[in-house]
Motif scaffolding. Sequence first.
Motif, PDB file in Angstrom:
ATOM      1  N   VAL A   1       1.890  34.794  25.881  1.00  0.00           N
ATOM      2  CA  VAL A   1       1.902  35.643  24.701  1.00  0.00           C
ATOM      3  C   VAL A   1       3.057  36.623  24.827  1.00  0.00           C
ATOM      4  O   VAL A   1       3.094  37.422  25.759  1.00  0.00           O
TER       5      VAL A   1
ATOM      6  N   LYS B   1      -3.533  40.998  15.954  1.00  0.00           N
ATOM      7  CA  LYS B   1      -3.942  40.002  16.937  1.00  0.00           C
ATOM      8  C   LYS B   1      -5.046  39.158  16.330  1.00  0.00           C
ATOM      9  O   LYS B   1      -5.932  39.689  15.641  1.00  0.00           O
TER      10      LYS B   1
ATOM     11  N   SER C   1      -8.034  35.986  16.809  1.00  0.00           N
ATOM     12  CA  SER C   1      -8.903  35.276  17.745  1.00  0.00           C
ATOM     13  C   SER C   1      -9.395  33.992  17.088  1.00  0.00           C
ATOM     14  O   SER C   1     -10.120  34.052  16.084  1.00  0.00           O
TER      15      SER C   1
ATOM     16  N   PRO D   1       0.243  37.571  18.007  1.00  0.00           N
ATOM     17  CA  PRO D   1      -0.500  37.454  19.265  1.00  0.00           C
ATOM     18  C   PRO D   1      -1.877  36.852  19.010  1.00  0.00           C
ATOM     19  O   PRO D   1      -2.535  37.205  18.034  1.00  0.00           O
ATOM     20  N   TYR D   2      -2.301  35.954  19.888  1.00  0.00           N
ATOM     21  CA  TYR D   2      -3.557  35.250  19.628  1.00  0.00           C
ATOM     22  C   TYR D   2      -4.309  34.995  20.917  1.00  0.00           C
ATOM     23  O   TYR D   2      -3.758  35.103  22.028  1.00  0.00           O
ATOM     24  N   GLU D   3      -5.576  34.638  20.761  1.00  0.00           N
ATOM     25  CA  GLU D   3      -6.409  34.152  21.850  1.00  0.00           C
ATOM     26  C   GLU D   3      -7.306  33.061  21.288  1.00  0.00           C
ATOM     27  O   GLU D   3      -7.568  33.024  20.076  1.00  0.00           O
TER      28      GLU D   3
ATOM     29  N   SER E   1      -6.245  30.989  31.794  1.00  0.00           N
ATOM     30  CA  SER E   1      -5.132  31.330  30.913  1.00  0.00           C
ATOM     31  C   SER E   1      -5.321  32.758  30.444  1.00  0.00           C
ATOM     32  O   SER E   1      -6.452  33.236  30.294  1.00  0.00           O
ATOM     33  N   GLU E   2      -4.238  33.450  30.196  1.00  0.00           N
ATOM     34  CA  GLU E   2      -4.337  34.829  29.737  1.00  0.00           C
ATOM     35  C   GLU E   2      -4.835  34.926  28.298  1.00  0.00           C
ATOM     36  O   GLU E   2      -5.321  35.977  27.885  1.00  0.00           O
ATOM     37  N   ASN E   3      -4.752  33.835  27.545  1.00  0.00           N
ATOM     38  CA  ASN E   3      -5.162  33.930  26.147  1.00  0.00           C
ATOM     39  C   ASN E   3      -6.075  32.785  25.694  1.00  0.00           C
ATOM     40  O   ASN E   3      -6.265  32.583  24.497  1.00  0.00           O
TER      41      ASN E   3
ATOM     42  N   LYS F   1     -10.020  31.388  26.532  1.00  0.00           N
ATOM     43  CA  LYS F   1     -11.260  31.635  27.269  1.00  0.00           C
ATOM     44  C   LYS F   1     -12.291  30.572  26.915  1.00  0.00           C
ATOM     45  O   LYS F   1     -12.565  30.337  25.730  1.00  0.00           O
TER      46      LYS F   1
ATOM     47  N   SER G   1     -14.337  38.294  21.971  1.00  0.00           N
ATOM     48  CA  SER G   1     -12.985  38.265  21.412  1.00  0.00           C
ATOM     49  C   SER G   1     -12.471  39.688  21.189  1.00  0.00           C
ATOM     50  O   SER G   1     -13.238  40.658  21.196  1.00  0.00           O
TER      51      SER G   1
END
Length: 297
Positions: free
Chosen positions: A11, A18, A20, A49-51, A64-66, A68, A88
């Motif tokens: 990211v 951001k 999710s 930016p995302y997850e 991974s940092e983004n 889960k 999230s």
Amino acid sequence: MESYEVKNMPVSYSRGIKISFCAVALEITENVKKSVESIINVAEEVGYPYELVVSTHESVNFKSENIKFIKAKFTTYGEGKQLAYLQSTGDFLIIFNPTVNYRPEISDLIHNFLVKWEKKVLLSEVMIIPRDLIDRTGGWRNLREYEDIDLLARAIQFGGVIAFPSEHFDSLDYRRNSQNTAITRIMNLRDAVIAANYKLIDMGILHLEPMVISYLSYIVARFAKIKPFKYKVNNRIIVMESIMESLVLKDYENYIIPDSIPKLRMSRDEIRYMERRSELWNKINTSIMGIVEEINK
């Protein structure tokens, strides 16, 4: 333990929003892996930016940092979605179906919706809902079926729905499975009754299950701990009328004008149900039939 290899993209954005991407996947199958890959591509195209947060019953060996994967013993899709929401951190949640391989082109719609910081829900191939709107509604409840209808009926009271033309919306689906036991079918339909605040007449028209199962589900729902949210009309009607009104008014053109406009595919029972139970449907019937296609189901 499931070993999962997927593109791990860093990211490196600096914008203020951001997002999710959230889903419930009871098992991590090959289809789920492909779906997650496609969502990563979509997320990269959106440019914020995302997850990714996926609730599952399986252990997944992946860091991974983004991205889960949350292993938990949740028992319903509603509980799984609520878990993903609570884990999230995005300003907007994008609920996706982890069995669908998504086209990168939907990133344009997502981006154009997010940039306006809308306080409404967008229904398309995915569902986008602002975090503060979920906070106000209390989120998803512990329901096996129609958990999104239960949430959307509350969200509409605070914000509203913008519908983008699509052949179908996952949020409206009832997960029929002929392999389920009679008890499971009763419990599933019980939760649909609670979520939609159905009466027996609604179940009789829609034919979600045979009448014996429908009647038993209705009785069990009356004694369940979770109670339906009650409005002037039932919750499915609230959601369907909001979708139809948005499509007829072409709200989606404020975000993107599609090259082609698919019709919403509905069974004869679903159309008959709206004809009998919805005042708005009958008021704008001529316009609606231009955006709806009847299918055998």
